[in-house]
Design an enzyme around this catalytic site. Sequence first.
Site, PDB file in Angstrom:
ATOM      1  N   GLU A 127      31.261  23.809  42.395  1.00 57.17           N
ATOM      2  CA  GLU A 127      31.018  25.034  43.225  1.00 57.17           C
ATOM      3  C   GLU A 127      30.029  26.697  43.018  1.00 57.17           C
ATOM      4  OE1 GLU A 127      33.623  24.915  44.741  1.00 57.17           O
ATOM      5  OE2 GLU A 127      35.521  24.218  43.866  1.00 57.17           O
ATOM      6  N   TYR A 181      49.440  46.285  35.181  1.00 51.41           N
ATOM      7  CA  TYR A 181      47.974  45.636  35.122  1.00 51.41           C
ATOM      8  C   TYR A 181      47.295  44.879  35.640  1.00 51.41           C
ATOM      9  CZ  TYR A 181      49.539  47.425  30.479  1.00 51.41           C
ATOM     10  OH  TYR A 181      49.697  48.201  29.529  1.00 51.41           O
TER      11      TYR A 181
END
Length: 230
Positions: free
Chosen positions: A81, A127
Site C-alpha cells: 500500500e 469528536y
Amino acid sequence: MSLDSATGTIALEQRLALVAAAAAATQAGLSPGRSGNVSVRDGDLVAISPTNADLAGLDPDALSIVALDGRHLEGPRPSKEVFLHIALYERDRDMRSIVHVHSPYAVAASCREPWADHCALPPVTPYFLMRVGQVPLIPFYAPGDVRQADEVRRSPWRFRGALLANHGQITAGATPDAALNAAIEVEEASRTWLLQPDDRYRLLTEEQIAELTQRYGMPWREQVSDAPPA
C-alpha cells in the site's frame, strides 16, 4: 530533514513513535492479524511498515525506507500500500504520518453506500468532527492497486481520513499519535452509525458541525479548490 547520521535514514525518535502507534492500533483492535500498515514522513523520505508485518511487533530498525516517488531505498520490502500512503502525503505536505487499518466497523461502513459525497459517515458525534472532519468514500480497487492511489489524488474533497470502499480506512496526522487518534475516531463513528436503527438517528446540525470543524480546523463540505492558499 531530521536524519540519523549513523544510518542515513529517518530519525530514531520518529521511528519509535511510529512503532508505538502501530502497537497501540493493534491493542485497540484496529488491526486484526497481519493487516494494516503505518508510515511516517520526513521531508522526501517515508518510513513504512514492511509487507506482511505484524503491527504489534514492528522493529524501528527494520522499517522500509522509500522516497516520495516510490523508490525503495533501504530495509525490507515495503507494504504493497506504499503508493496509497504517498498519494495522501502528496495531497497535504503538513501530514507527517498515516495509519491504514482494516478495523471491523470501518470496514463494515465502507461496504455501505456513503452518507453523502463529501462524507461517507453521518455527523453523529462531536469528536469525529473535531479530530477528522469529512471522510469521503474512495472507490474500490484491490489492495496495492496503484489506481486506488490515483483515486486519492483525484478526490475533489479535502480530507484527513477516508473510507476505502469494501476495504477499510486511512487517516493522516501531523504525528503518528494524531493519525492513530483519527483512526480511532473513524472506527467509533462507524460503530455508532452502524448500531443505530436505519433512519432513526439524530444528526448534529449544520450550525453545530460548523462550530466544531472551524474551531478545530477540520474540513467539512470543503473541496480542494476551497482550501486557503498556503
